[in-house]
Structure formats: C-alpha cells, structure tokens
Design an enzyme around this catalytic site. Structure first.
Site, PDB file in Angstrom:
ATOM      1  N   ARG A 203      11.142  12.154   4.409  1.00  0.00           N
ATOM      2  CA  ARG A 203       9.789  12.248   4.958  1.00  0.00           C
ATOM      3  C   ARG A 203       9.779  12.902   6.345  1.00  0.00           C
ATOM      4  NH1 ARG A 203       6.859   6.673   2.773  1.00  0.00           N
ATOM      5  NH2 ARG A 203       5.870   7.693   1.000  1.00  0.00           N
TER       6      ARG A 203
ATOM      7  N   GLY B 171       1.731   5.796  -3.687  1.00  0.00           N
ATOM      8  CA  GLY B 171       0.357   5.321  -3.863  1.00  0.00           C
ATOM      9  C   GLY B 171      -0.653   6.442  -3.700  1.00  0.00           C
TER      10      GLY B 171
ATOM     11  N   LYS C  80       4.112  -3.037 -12.185  1.00  0.00           N
ATOM     12  CA  LYS C  80       2.791  -3.657 -12.260  1.00  0.00           C
ATOM     13  C   LYS C  80       1.766  -2.842 -13.027  1.00  0.00           C
ATOM     14  CE  LYS C  80       2.553  -7.084  -8.792  1.00  0.00           C
ATOM     15  NZ  LYS C  80       2.012  -7.575  -7.556  1.00  0.00           N
TER      16      LYS C  80
ATOM     17  N   GLY D  43       7.253   6.131  -5.271  1.00  0.00           N
ATOM     18  CA  GLY D  43       8.344   5.891  -4.333  1.00  0.00           C
ATOM     19  C   GLY D  43       9.658   5.602  -5.037  1.00  0.00           C
TER      20      GLY D  43
END
Ligand code: ADP
Ligand code: MG
Length: 409
Positions: A35, A390, A214, A367
C-alpha cells in the site's frame, strides 16, 4: 474528475493527500508494504511539482468507545496504530526525509506544516487517534482542511468511508474553491473496477468467485453481482450457508443461520447461475493442534462432528473449467482456510486457473484474497489486484460509486 496528473501551479502549495497506509504489521514491523508502494506515484508527482506534501492515513482500528469499559485495550490499539514504522519505510522508498509528526492536531503540527519547504513531505500520526475522524466531525475536518491549499484523494482502501479525512476535508476545500483531485492509485482502481461494474459484451462470460468467511458482510454484493455476472462460483465458509439453505447436511461447518432464507432466495433467483461446491475437505477440528482427521467428502455428506475447511478436488476442477471459459473474472474471498497448509489447494486452484486464462481480464478484490495470491506467487497473473478489500466490494455493490470518490468528482 480532476486527477493529480492534471493539477498544475502547485509550487509552494500545501497539498493534503489522503493515502491508505493501513498496512499489516507484526510486532511493529511492516509485513507487506504494497500500500505504501502504490501511493508513491502520487507523492512523487507532487514532490516533482514543488508542492509541500501533507500525508494523512489511518492504521488499524482505534475504538474510542472503549475508553470507559476497557481503557487497556484502547491503549493497545493506539500503540499498535502508530504510523512511525510507515514513516520510516516511506522515507526509504522515497529516498528522502519524511517529517513525522506524532500529533494529529496542535501547535507542533501547525508549526511543522508552516516550516515545510517546497518538495518536502510530512506525515501526521494515525487519523483515527482522533475520535472525530470516523464521525466526520466538522471541527476536526475544518482544522485539517485549514492545513492545505489543495486535496488529493489516493486512499482507495478507505474510499468507502465518509470520514473526516476522506470526506470532511475535500468537502470543505471544494466549497472554498480550492482544487480537489484523485491520485494515480484511485484513478487506476476506478478504471479497473468500473470494468467489472459496467460490463461490455466482449467481457462475457463474466465469472465472479466468492469465498471467505461471512455471508452477511457480502450479501448486497451477491445480489448486485447476479445482475452483472454470468455465473457466481461460491466457495469458502460462505458456501455452507448456501448448502444448508438447500437442505444439505453441513455438519459443524460455519453457517450463518440468520442468512439461510436470503441464501435460498438468491440461489433460486440465480436460476442455475450460482455454482456451489460438489465436494469438501473436512476435518474434526479447526485447530491443527487438536486435529485427528482430514478427509474429502461429497457435498451433503459432512458428518455431524466435522467441518469443511476447503473445497474438494472435483470442485477445484469444476471451478477451474468455468474460469477457463471466462473473459472476465472478479474474485473475492479464499476458497478455504489458506492460512493452514492442508487447506490451501482450493485457493491455489483458483489462482492457477486465473493465471492460465491469459485472455481474460482478471481482478482480485479482497484483503485476504490478495494476501493469498501474493503468498502463492500469483500476484502478477492478475490484470488488477485491488488495494481495497471492502472498498472494491462496495464499489461493485453500489454500481461504481463510493463516497470518498464522489466528493472529489
Ligand atoms: P477477503 O479479505 O479476501 O474479503 P474474507 O475476509 O471474507 O476474505 O475471508 C477470509 C478468511 O476466510 C480467511 O481467513 C480464511 O481462513 C477464511 N475461510 C475460508 N474458508 C473457510 C472455511 N471453510 N472455514 C473457515 N474459514 C474459512
Ligand atoms: Mg478479510
């Protein structure tokens, strides 16, 4: 949308850049500096134009609400959230000093900004040290905005958050008639992800692969993807919620019981376009220390005390075949517990199939998925690996819109 490339007359101007330096750390050491590396083109462009560069980023979670119930935990989050190691790494990568300010407001910060010379770079401490950051607090946004003559949004990984540093500052500067723009990284991310949103005929068949843990966090994206993709392959723990919803035995596998009706509804609506695993690698324990058995069973045959931890060989083949035919692939979420050696094959098979399909446009957004692609040596085989997990998902969910990008557009 103005880009940093197109910004001129920046000599001597104070330019605030929201970057995403939310890097993974282990005992204070940076595990992956990707990043930081991805933010360099924008920073170097501004240095080259003689701007005075003021960098803002968050790092990790800082839950100010813990102040009363668990101050020790908050203290730990603050300590682990220090951007000091990032400042050191950035300085190495830029091959020039980076002024690191331990504060997020106050006289030291103001004086240091005033002392900046043309082409110099300053990084302030973790924006989330401020309680007002995530609340998009007006006073905080006003203060930060007062430090700059222009703003550049280059934190793609934070663009789905309307926080003070991602939303408040550009909103204020824009209203004051000051230039706001996107950086090189955001420009690249938007171009690549928009291709997965506005699907051209030449990019079909378009296959999405979803996995990870999830369902609830990825619900909206499934519905949105069903409107865009030709097929969705579902693996990872997420598959078990779908399998249980269809009446299959899932044993001790992770299932989100409150999402069963939703999963079934999605599956029916997809009309054969959601492809689920046909076999599963199961074990009696998630924890390798107490594990006694690992075996492959076909879907529906997971015994009561077993849980599925990876997709099986037949599923790997099935998914690889679908990927081989695709012209475009969007992947989010590992197929199994890739952190453990015995359950990596499913995730590797996806990477391998993507690598083999050289004609397809392939995007990894997530991620853990990106970490897996990197760990297994497939980073360069993707057309694009997003720096935002996200944010990438939300961009697809919201048909290409993100608050942190809309505000500078
Ligand atoms: P991403 O960050 O790519 O969006 P997620 O955060 O949703 O992905 O999920 C990643 C996690 O999902 C990994 O830690 C992986 O171990 C876990 N996972 C995948 N499959 C399973 C499974 N069958 N059982 C338990 N955990 C799983
Ligand atoms: Mg994750």
């Amino acid at each position: 949308m103005l880009t940093v490339k197109e910004m001129n007359d920046l000599e001597g101007k104070r330019v605030i850049v929201r970057v995403d330096f939310n890097v993974p750390l282990k005992e204070g050491a940076i595990r992956d500096d990707n990043r930081i590396v991805q933010a360099l083109p924008t920073i170097k462009d501004l240095i080259g134009k003689g701007a005075r560069v003021i960098l803002l980023s968050h790092l990790g979670k800082v839950q100010h609400k813990l102040a009363e119930e668990n101050p020790a935990k908050l203290e730990k989050q603050i300590k682990e959230g220090s951007l000091a190691p990032v400042a050191a790494r950035l300085s190495e990568l830029l091959n020039k000093p980076v002024v690191f300010i331990e504060e997020t407001r106050g006289d030291v910060l103001i004086e240091s900004v005033n002392d900046l010379q043309n082409g110099e770079v300053l990084l302030l401490q973790n924006t989330r040290y401020e309680d007002g950051e995530e609340k998009n607090d007006v006073a905080l946004s006003n203060f930060w905005a007062s430090l700059g003559d222009a703003f550049v949004m280059d934190a793609f990984g934070s663009a789905h958050r309307a926080h003070a540093s991602t939303y408040g500052i550009p909103e204020i500067l824009k209203a004051e008639g000051k230039p706001v723009a996107v950086g090189y990284l955001v420009e690249k991310e938007v171009a690549n992800l928009n291709r997965c949103v506005d699907v051209k005929d030449g990019d079909r068949p378009y296959i999405a692969i979803l996995g990870g843990l999830k369902v609830s966090g990825k619900i909206k994206v499934i519905e949105s993807l069903l409107n865009k993709c030709d097929k969705i392959l579902i693996g990872g723990a997420m598959a078990f919620t779908f399998l249980k919803a269809l009446g299959h035995g899932t044993g001790n596998s992770p299932v989100e019981d409150d999402q069963l009706a939703y999963a079934k509804n999605c599956y029916v609506k997809a009309n054969g376009r959601i492809i689920l695993p046909v076999d599963t690698v199961v074990s009696d324990a998630f924890d390798p220390a107490i594990r006694t058995t690992v075996q492959t069973v076909s879907t529906g045959n997971v015994a009561e005390c077993f849980q599925g931890l990876d997709i099986g060989p037949k599923t790997r083949e099935l998914f690889a075949m679908e990927i081989a035919r695709a012209k475009m692939v969007f992947w989010n979420g590992p197929m199994g517990v890739f952190e453990q050696e015995g359950f990596q094959k499913g995730t590797i098979a996806i990477c391998e199939a993507i690598a083999k399909n050289e004609k397809a446009f392939t995007v990894c957004g997530g991620g853990d998925s990106a970490a897996a692609a990197k760990q297994f040596g497939y980073m360069d085989d993707f057309s694009h690996v997003s720096t935002g997990g996200g944010a990438a998902l939300e961009m697809i969910e919201n048909d290409g819109r993100l608050p942190g990008i809309d505000v500078v557009s």
